[in-house]
Each structure stands twice: as structure tokens, then as C-alpha cells.
Design a protein around this motif. Structure first.
Motif, PDB file in Angstrom:
ATOM      1  N   ARG A  36       0.858  -1.182   0.000  1.00 43.57           N
ATOM      2  CA  ARG A  36       0.000   0.000   0.000  1.00 43.57           C
ATOM      3  C   ARG A  36       0.897   1.235   0.000  1.00 43.57           C
ATOM      4  NH1 ARG A  36      -4.941   1.931   3.878  1.00 43.57           N
ATOM      5  NH2 ARG A  36      -4.557   4.179   3.686  1.00 43.57           N
ATOM      6  N   GLN A  37       0.500   2.246  -0.777  1.00 42.61           N
ATOM      7  CA  GLN A  37       1.226   3.510  -0.781  1.00 42.61           C
ATOM      8  C   GLN A  37       0.244   4.655  -0.617  1.00 42.61           C
ATOM      9  OE1 GLN A  37       3.101   4.845  -4.447  1.00 42.61           O
ATOM     10  NE2 GLN A  37       4.869   5.602  -3.310  1.00 42.61           N
ATOM     11  N   ASP A  38       0.444   5.450   0.433  1.00 41.47           N
ATOM     12  CA  ASP A  38      -0.313   6.679   0.608  1.00 41.47           C
ATOM     13  C   ASP A  38       0.395   7.801  -0.136  1.00 41.47           C
ATOM     14  OD1 ASP A  38      -0.897   5.324   3.739  1.00 41.47           O
ATOM     15  OD2 ASP A  38      -2.523   5.855   2.364  1.00 41.47           O
ATOM     16  N   PRO A  39      -0.325   8.838  -0.533  1.00 43.26           N
ATOM     17  CA  PRO A  39       0.277   9.899  -1.347  1.00 43.26           C
ATOM     18  C   PRO A  39       1.551  10.469  -0.734  1.00 43.26           C
ATOM     19  CG  PRO A  39      -2.096  10.175  -1.247  1.00 43.26           C
ATOM     20  CD  PRO A  39      -1.767   9.069  -0.281  1.00 43.26           C
ATOM     21  N   GLY A  40       2.601  10.520  -1.516  1.00 41.59           N
ATOM     22  CA  GLY A  40       3.860  11.090  -1.063  1.00 41.59           C
ATOM     23  C   GLY A  40       4.630  10.234  -0.084  1.00 41.59           C
ATOM     24  N   LYS A  41       4.151   9.042   0.164  1.00 36.87           N
ATOM     25  CA  LYS A  41       4.791   8.172   1.158  1.00 36.87           C
ATOM     26  C   LYS A  41       5.447   6.966   0.499  1.00 36.87           C
ATOM     27  CE  LYS A  41       3.102  10.618   4.576  1.00 36.87           C
ATOM     28  NZ  LYS A  41       3.983  11.421   5.459  1.00 36.87           N
ATOM     29  N   SER A  42       6.180   6.238   1.312  1.00 35.53           N
ATOM     30  CA  SER A  42       6.821   5.019   0.833  1.00 35.53           C
ATOM     31  C   SER A  42       5.812   3.874   0.813  1.00 35.53           C
ATOM     32  CB  SER A  42       8.011   4.694   1.730  1.00 35.53           C
ATOM     33  OG  SER A  42       8.744   3.609   1.208  1.00 35.53           O
TER      34      SER A  42
ATOM     35  N   TYR B  34      18.682  -2.007  -3.512  1.00 34.13           N
ATOM     36  CA  TYR B  34      17.969  -1.690  -4.742  1.00 34.13           C
ATOM     37  C   TYR B  34      17.633  -0.197  -4.783  1.00 34.13           C
ATOM     38  CZ  TYR B  34      17.047  -6.678  -4.172  1.00 34.13           C
ATOM     39  OH  TYR B  34      17.188  -8.025  -3.959  1.00 34.13           O
ATOM     40  N   TRP B  35      17.617   0.343  -5.992  1.00 39.53           N
ATOM     41  CA  TRP B  35      17.029   1.649  -6.246  1.00 39.53           C
ATOM     42  C   TRP B  35      15.868   1.461  -7.215  1.00 39.53           C
ATOM     43  CZ3 TRP B  35      17.464   5.892  -3.576  1.00 39.53           C
ATOM     44  CH2 TRP B  35      18.654   6.183  -2.892  1.00 39.53           C
ATOM     45  N   PHE B  88       9.805   9.808  -7.919  1.00 41.22           N
ATOM     46  CA  PHE B  88       9.922   9.410  -6.522  1.00 41.22           C
ATOM     47  C   PHE B  88      10.866   8.227  -6.482  1.00 41.22           C
ATOM     48  CE2 PHE B  88       8.805   9.623  -2.265  1.00 41.22           C
ATOM     49  CZ  PHE B  88       8.272   8.449  -1.752  1.00 41.22           C
ATOM     50  N   TYR B  89      11.982   8.373  -5.774  1.00 37.32           N
ATOM     51  CA  TYR B  89      13.020   7.347  -5.754  1.00 37.32           C
ATOM     52  C   TYR B  89      12.982   6.619  -4.420  1.00 37.32           C
ATOM     53  CZ  TYR B  89      14.902   9.351 -10.002  1.00 37.32           C
ATOM     54  OH  TYR B  89      15.054   9.775 -11.304  1.00 37.32           O
ATOM     55  N   LEU B  90      12.991   5.320  -4.509  1.00 40.65           N
ATOM     56  CA  LEU B  90      12.926   4.495  -3.316  1.00 40.65           C
ATOM     57  C   LEU B  90      14.126   3.565  -3.260  1.00 40.65           C
ATOM     58  CD1 LEU B  90       9.159   3.567  -3.419  1.00 40.65           C
ATOM     59  CD2 LEU B  90      10.275   4.634  -1.478  1.00 40.65           C
ATOM     60  N   CYS B  91      14.771   3.574  -2.108  1.00 38.35           N
ATOM     61  CA  CYS B  91      15.818   2.611  -1.830  1.00 38.35           C
ATOM     62  C   CYS B  91      15.188   1.429  -1.106  1.00 38.35           C
ATOM     63  CB  CYS B  91      16.888   3.270  -0.966  1.00 38.35           C
ATOM     64  SG  CYS B  91      18.218   2.178  -0.454  1.00 38.35           S
ATOM     65  N   LYS B  98      12.532 -10.993   1.930  1.00 38.05           N
ATOM     66  CA  LYS B  98      11.595  -9.942   2.292  1.00 38.05           C
ATOM     67  C   LYS B  98      12.197  -8.628   1.852  1.00 38.05           C
ATOM     68  CE  LYS B  98       9.309 -11.836   6.370  1.00 38.05           C
ATOM     69  NZ  LYS B  98       9.044 -11.631   7.813  1.00 38.05           N
ATOM     70  N   ALA B  99      11.364  -7.743   1.353  1.00 39.10           N
ATOM     71  CA  ALA B  99      11.853  -6.447   0.883  1.00 39.10           C
ATOM     72  C   ALA B  99      11.381  -5.343   1.813  1.00 39.10           C
ATOM     73  CB  ALA B  99      11.358  -6.185  -0.538  1.00 39.10           C
ATOM     74  N   PHE B 100      12.289  -4.404   2.108  1.00 36.71           N
ATOM     75  CA  PHE B 100      11.978  -3.275   2.988  1.00 36.71           C
ATOM     76  C   PHE B 100      12.350  -1.990   2.257  1.00 36.71           C
ATOM     77  CE2 PHE B 100      11.305  -5.949   6.647  1.00 36.71           C
ATOM     78  CZ  PHE B 100      12.095  -7.062   6.375  1.00 36.71           C
ATOM     79  N   PHE B 101      11.499  -0.995   2.366  1.00 39.59           N
ATOM     80  CA  PHE B 101      11.687   0.228   1.602  1.00 39.59           C
ATOM     81  C   PHE B 101      12.022   1.408   2.500  1.00 39.59           C
ATOM     82  CE2 PHE B 101      10.509  -0.920  -2.679  1.00 39.59           C
ATOM     83  CZ  PHE B 101       9.863  -2.120  -2.494  1.00 39.59           C
ATOM     84  N   GLY B 102      12.848   2.313   1.971  1.00 41.82           N
ATOM     85  CA  GLY B 102      13.087   3.588   2.614  1.00 41.82           C
ATOM     86  C   GLY B 102      11.896   4.504   2.441  1.00 41.82           C
TER      87      GLY B 102
END
Lengths: 114, 110
Positions: A36-42, B34-35, B88-91, B98-102
């Protein structure tokens, strides 16, 4: 090349209704994620589905996986406004050398109206 | 416990300027890193992944590069930004499948 397709891409629905989001993928994989992604969030992890026939439920959300059909569903029961968000499915892949990663669908933008 | 730090949270840069986004992971060793990029109205696209120090794999040709100078540090760079680099860039890191995001970096190139 692994391809992941979600549908619908956009969904507007009223509170109290039920609906299902679909995720199809093109090559064999035994692990599928819903985020799930909320606006502007991870991204927030919702479910990890590990095997054929797996079903997981959390509150009003239920996810299932059919590896033979290469299909996962995310079912929303009696939707509430707080569930408004973008939902992504992602399928795990592996490469030589120990790398693994996720290929994401384009996401389903869900708006739930009072 | 494992945590992932990504910064900055928001960045506005002019076209042609350089870029450096940094990601660090705590509480684990030798993670896969990952990026990902999420462009407006699109899903998440894997840009780079790394299985170890100095080991970078690129998934798509682009104006960006990545480096892993330390085990738990992953850097995304560009020498000259393009308008199309906005997004929007996510590390992310993975362990035991299991994957974890910044928290992500919102980059706007103007």
C-alpha cells in the motif's frame, strides 16, 4: 522478461461496497507481494503470498494467490475511506549471483467515497 | 532491528545539475540493495541492484548511475539531470526474501 499487470489502474467506489483488484504475471514465481502507498509516502507491506492457494486476510483486505493461473487478487470487503490509497502487487524474481528483486505492477489508485 | 535511511526527502534541482541520493541500512550485513523509481502515474521501476560492495547491476539504460562504496551504503547519482529524471526514488533492501523500503526521495528537476 517478467511482466506484471494490474487492473483496474483506477477505481472509485463507495463505502460499504466490495471490490477485487487483479494482478497477473507472465512467468513462474512462487512469491507475490501486496503493498500500500499513501500519497507522497513510501510503500507499506500488506501481504506476502508464498505458495499456490495461499490466502491471507487483514481486516477488510484479503489476498490470494493462484500460481498456476499466475494470478493474485486483493479483495476489499465493505470498503471504508481509510483504505483509499494506491495498491501495488509485486512478483519476486531471481538472477544468477544471488540477486533477487521485485517487478511491480503499475498500481491501482483506489478512492473510496463516503 | 533493521532500519533503512534514505535522504534527502525532497529535492528540487535544475536541469543539468548533478545528483546524489544516499541510502544506508542498519542492523544487517551484506544485504541486497535496490534503487527504484516511481514516475508520475506509473508503477515502480527497478533501476539498479547490488549484491555486494562494488557490484552494481543496471536494469534499464538511463542517465543515472549507482555505487556501493560500503556494505550498507547505496548511492544513486547523476552527472547532469534531465527533466525526465523527475520522480519518486525508493531505496530498498532485501533479506530472507523480504523487501523493505526507505521513505523515498521526491526529486523534481526544473
Amino acid at each position: 522478461e517478467l511482466k506484471v499487470e494490474q487492473n483496474p489502474l483506477f477505481l472509485s467506489m463507495q463505502e460499504g461496497k466490495n471490490y477485487t483488484i487483479y494482478c497477473n504475471y507472465s512467468t513462474t514465481s512462487d512469491r507475490l507481494y501486496w503493498y500500500r502507498q499513501d500519497p507522497g509516502k513510501s510503500l507499506e507491506s500488506l501481504f506476502v503470498l508464498l505458495s499456490n492457494g495461499a490466502v491471507k486476510q487483514e481486516g477488510r483486505l484479503m489476498a490470494s494467490l493462484d500460481t498456476k493461473a499466475r494470478l493474485s487478487t486483493l479483495h476489499i470487503t465493505a470498503a471504508v475511506h481509510d483504505l483509499s490509497a494506491t495498491y501495488f502487487c509485486a512478483v519476486e524474481w531471481y538472477s544468477g549471483g544471488g540477486a533477487d528483486g521485485l517487478t511491480f505492477g503499475k498500481g491501482t489508485h483506489l478512492i473510496i467515497q463516503p | 532491528s533493521q532500519t533503512i535511511h534514505q535522504w534527502p526527502a525532497t529535492l528540487v534541482q535544475p536541469v543539468g545539475s548533478p545528483l546524489s541520493l544516499e541510502c544506508t541500512v542498519e542492523g544487517t550485513s551484506n544485504p541486497n540493495l535496490y534503487w527504484y523509481r516511481q514516475a508520475a502515474g506509473r508503477g515502480l521501476q527497478l533501476l539498479f541492484y547490488s549484491v555486494g560492495i562494488g557490484q552494481i547491476s543496471s536494469e534499464v539504460p538511463q542517465n543515472l548511475s549507482a555505487s556501493r562504496p560500503q556494505d550498507r551504503q547505496f548511492i544513486l547519482s547523476s552527472k547532469k539531470l534531465l527533466l525526465s529524471d523527475s520522480g519518486f526514488y525508493l531505496c530498498a533492501w532485501s533479506e530472507k526474501r523480504k523487501a523493505f523500503f526507505g521513505q523515498g526521495t521526491r526529486l523534481t528537476v526544473v
